[in-house]
Design an enzyme around this catalytic site. Structure first.
Site, mmCIF file in Angstrom:
data_model
loop_
_atom_site.group_PDB
_atom_site.id
_atom_site.type_symbol
_atom_site.label_atom_id
_atom_site.label_comp_id
_atom_site.label_asym_id
_atom_site.label_seq_id
_atom_site.Cartn_x
_atom_site.Cartn_y
_atom_site.Cartn_z
ATOM 1 N N ASP A 125 0.942 -1.237 0.040
ATOM 2 C CA ASP A 125 0.113 -0.207 -0.006
ATOM 3 C C ASP A 125 0.883 1.225 0.037
ATOM 4 O O ASP A 125 1.867 1.066 0.646
ATOM 5 C CB ASP A 125 -0.979 0.087 1.160
ATOM 6 N N ARG A 175 -1.421 -0.593 -8.569
ATOM 7 C CA ARG A 175 -2.924 -0.237 -8.125
ATOM 8 C C ARG A 175 -2.966 1.317 -8.061
ATOM 9 O O ARG A 175 -1.920 1.825 -7.617
ATOM 10 C CB ARG A 175 -3.378 -0.587 -6.744
HETATM 11 P P1 FDA Z 1 -14.569 9.375 -4.179
HETATM 12 O O1 FDA Z 1 -14.006 9.315 -2.853
HETATM 13 O O2 FDA Z 1 -14.930 10.379 -4.965
HETATM 14 O O3 FDA Z 1 -15.764 8.259 -3.877
HETATM 15 C C1 FDA Z 1 -16.627 8.036 -4.989
HETATM 16 C C2 FDA Z 1 -17.974 7.700 -4.641
HETATM 17 O O4 FDA Z 1 -17.860 6.469 -3.602
HETATM 18 C C3 FDA Z 1 -18.438 8.695 -3.476
HETATM 19 O O5 FDA Z 1 -19.190 9.514 -4.196
HETATM 20 C C4 FDA Z 1 -19.366 7.861 -2.519
HETATM 21 O O6 FDA Z 1 -20.838 7.497 -3.108
HETATM 22 C C5 FDA Z 1 -18.648 6.498 -2.415
HETATM 23 N N1 FDA Z 1 -17.730 6.468 -1.416
HETATM 24 C C6 FDA Z 1 -16.583 6.674 -1.113
HETATM 25 N N2 FDA Z 1 -15.942 6.478 -0.040
HETATM 26 C C7 FDA Z 1 -16.952 5.948 0.573
HETATM 27 C C8 FDA Z 1 -17.232 5.805 2.125
HETATM 28 N N3 FDA Z 1 -15.999 5.771 3.110
HETATM 29 N N4 FDA Z 1 -18.443 5.011 2.294
HETATM 30 C C9 FDA Z 1 -19.390 5.262 1.501
HETATM 31 N N5 FDA Z 1 -19.329 5.514 0.374
HETATM 32 C C10 FDA Z 1 -18.125 5.870 -0.077
HETATM 33 N N6 FDA Z 1 -5.388 5.213 -0.626
HETATM 34 C C11 FDA Z 1 -3.912 5.270 -0.440
HETATM 35 O O7 FDA Z 1 -3.681 6.701 -0.088
HETATM 36 N N7 FDA Z 1 -3.369 4.480 -0.290
HETATM 37 C C12 FDA Z 1 -3.562 3.142 -0.797
HETATM 38 O O8 FDA Z 1 -2.705 2.125 -0.918
HETATM 39 C C13 FDA Z 1 -4.960 2.755 -0.930
HETATM 40 N N8 FDA Z 1 -5.318 1.680 -1.226
HETATM 41 C C14 FDA Z 1 -6.781 1.506 -1.915
HETATM 42 C C15 FDA Z 1 -7.204 0.227 -2.280
HETATM 43 C C16 FDA Z 1 -8.249 0.195 -2.859
HETATM 44 C C17 FDA Z 1 -8.874 -1.265 -3.256
HETATM 45 C C18 FDA Z 1 -9.387 1.431 -2.746
HETATM 46 C C19 FDA Z 1 -10.868 1.161 -3.359
HETATM 47 C C20 FDA Z 1 -8.708 2.582 -2.273
HETATM 48 C C21 FDA Z 1 -7.534 2.525 -1.709
HETATM 49 N N9 FDA Z 1 -7.013 3.757 -1.425
HETATM 50 C C22 FDA Z 1 -6.001 4.096 -1.066
HETATM 51 C C23 FDA Z 1 -8.178 4.821 -1.037
HETATM 52 C C24 FDA Z 1 -8.236 5.771 -2.013
HETATM 53 O O9 FDA Z 1 -7.055 6.647 -2.382
HETATM 54 C C25 FDA Z 1 -9.398 6.894 -1.903
HETATM 55 O O10 FDA Z 1 -9.417 7.522 -0.865
HETATM 56 C C26 FDA Z 1 -10.786 6.165 -1.877
HETATM 57 O O11 FDA Z 1 -10.723 4.957 -2.836
HETATM 58 C C27 FDA Z 1 -12.031 7.181 -2.397
HETATM 59 O O12 FDA Z 1 -11.718 7.393 -3.470
HETATM 60 P P2 FDA Z 1 -12.819 7.303 -4.691
HETATM 61 O O13 FDA Z 1 -11.798 7.087 -5.938
HETATM 62 O O14 FDA Z 1 -13.452 6.005 -4.535
HETATM 63 O O15 FDA Z 1 -13.438 8.552 -4.845
#
Ligand code: FDA
Length: 300
Positions: A125, A175
Site C-alpha cells: 500500500d 494499483r
Molecule cells: P470518491 O472518494 O470520490 O468516492 C466516489 C463515491 O464512492 C462517493 O461519491 C461515494 O458515493 C462512495 N464512497 C467513497 N468512499 C466512501 C465511504 N467511505 N463510504 C461510503 N461511500 C463511499 N489510498 C491510499 O492513499 N493508499 C492506498 O494504498 C490505497 N489503497 C486503496 C485500495 C483500494 C482497493 C481502494 C478502493 C482504495 C484505496 N485507497 C488508497 C483509497 C483511495 O485513495 C481513496 O481515498 C478512496 O478510494 C476514495 O476515492 P474514490 O476514487 O473511491 O472516489
C-alpha cells in the site's frame, strides 16, 4: 466537500469510540483472522477475489511488528489451505518503516517470501507523501527478489505521473487510487477534476506498457472512463482488475461483476480499526445520517 461535509469531517475524530465502531462495522471484517476469512469466502462465492489487510500503521518500535508479521503469515497459510481466492496488502509503516528501515525490510521480505512459496501476490500500500520514496525503494528491493509483489500510486500526487512512467518501464503491477492522505498543494492536486484526470493518465500509461493495473475507485466517472481505456486496448484481458473497499458502493461492485469484470475487494480486519474507520468516515459525505442514527440508538 461542501461546508456541511467539512464540518462533519472535523467532528468525526471527536466522536465516542463506540459510535465510530458501530458506524464503521460495514467497512471492517471483524477483529480476527477467522472473521476476515469468512468474509473472504462469502465474497469469493459472489465471484470476487479479496485482498486482506491487517489494520494498523506507524508503530513505535520494530518489535511491535512481530504480531503483524505473524498474522499475515497465518492469513497466507489459511487462505492457501482453505483454497480461498485472495492475496494481501501490507503497509510498510506497520512493519516499522519509520522506526527501523532494515527491520521493516526484513519483515516485508519474510511475508513476501512466504507468499511467494504459496503463489500468493502481495501489494505494498502507499501511505502519506513522507513515505513515498522509501516505499518505492523497498518495493523495488522486494521486486528484485520476488515477482509477485505490486505497488500503489496515488493520482493526487503530482509526482505520480513520473513514477508511473518509471514503474511502467519496469513492468510493475500497480494499483491506481486517488490517495486518501491530505497533502499540501505544492506536491498534490487539490481539485477533484485534476485528481480524476491524473488517475486516468496513470491508468493509461500503465495499460499502454502492458502492465497489470488495479483500478481502485468507487467513482462512477472513473470506472466508466477507465472502462473506455480498457476497450480502446481491446479489453486488456488478464491485465486489469477493479478494486473496491469492503462496504463501499456494493451496487457498483455488483454491476461490474455482472458485466464480467474482475473485481477484488479490500478487506481490512484486526483490532487496530480506529484510525482506518476515522479515515473512511471522514471520506463519506453521507455519514451524517449514519452517525446521527448511531447516536440516537446509543441514547435509546
Ligand atoms: P470518491 O472518494 O470520490 O468516492 C466516489 C463515491 O464512492 C462517493 O461519491 C461515494 O458515493 C462512495 N464512497 C467513497 N468512499 C466512501 C465511504 N467511505 N463510504 C461510503 N461511500 C463511499 N489510498 C491510499 O492513499 N493508499 C492506498 O494504498 C490505497 N489503497 C486503496 C485500495 C483500494 C482497493 C481502494 C478502493 C482504495 C484505496 N485507497 C488508497 C483509497 C483511495 O485513495 C481513496 O481515498 C478512496 O478510494 C476514495 O476515492 P474514490 O476514487 O473511491 O472516489
Amino acid at each position: 466537500m461542501n461546508v456541511l461535509d467539512s464540518a462533519i469531517a472535523a467532528v468525526v475524530p471527536r466522536l465516542p469510540q463506540s459510535v465510530v465502531g458501530r458506524v464503521s462495522r460495514k467497512y471492517i471484517a471483524g477483529e480476527t483472522l477467522d472473521s476476515a476469512l469468512d468474509a473472504t469466502r462469502a465474497l469469493n462465492q459472489c465471484g470476487m477475489s479479496v485482498t486482506l489487510d491487517v489494520l494498523g500503521e506507524n508503530i513505535d518500535s520494530a518489535g511491535q511488528a512481530d504480531p503483524t508479521v505473524k498474522t499475515y503469515r497465518d492469513a497466507l497459510s489459511e487462505m492457501d489451505s482453505r483454497s480461498l481466492d485472495g492475496n494481501i496488502s501490507i503497509k510498510l509503516t506497520h512493519l516499522g518503516l519509520r522506526v527501523d528501515r532494515a527491520a521493516c525490510e526484513a519483515n516485508a521480505r519474510a511475508i513476501v517470501a512466504d507468499a511467494h512459496r504459496r503463489g500468493i501476490f502481495v501489494r505494498v500500500d502507499m501511505e502519506d507523501s513522507g513515505t513515498t520514496d522509501a516505499t518505492l525503494e523497498v518495493f523495488r528491493e522486494l521486486r528484485s527478489e520476488f515477482s509477485g509483489v505490486g505497488i500503489v500510486l496515488q493520482s493526487a500526487l503530482r509526482r505520480s505521473e513520473a513514477d508511473a512512467r518509471a514503474l511502467a518501464a519496469e513492468g510493475a503491477r500497480v494499483r491506481v487510487c486517488k490517495g486518501i492522505y491530505r497533502e499540501p498543494k505544492a506536491i498534490a492536486f487539490q481539485d477533484a477534476t485534476e485528481i480524476r484526470h491524473s488517475f486516468l493518465r496513470l491508468v493509461d500509461i500503465l495499460l499502454g506498457h502492458g502492465c497489470h493495473v488495479a483500478i481502485a475507485t468507487h467513482d462512477d466517472e472513473l470506472v466508466e472512463k477507465s472502462g473506455h481505456l480498457l476497450e480502446e486496448r481491446g479489453g486488456c484481458d488478464g491485465s486489469y482488475e477493479y478494486q473496491m473497499l469492503l462496504g463501499v458502493r456494493e451496487d457498483l461492485r455488483r454491476d461490474l461483476v455482472a458485466a464480467g469484470h474482475p473485481m477484488r475487494v479490500y478487506v481490512p480486519f484486526g483490532q487496530d480499526w480506529y484510525a482506518y474507520s476515522i479515515r473512511r468516515l471522514k471520506e463519506n459525505p453521507r455519514i451524517a445520517g449514519h452517525i446521527a442514527r448511531a447516536m440516537l440508538r446509543r441514547r435509546g
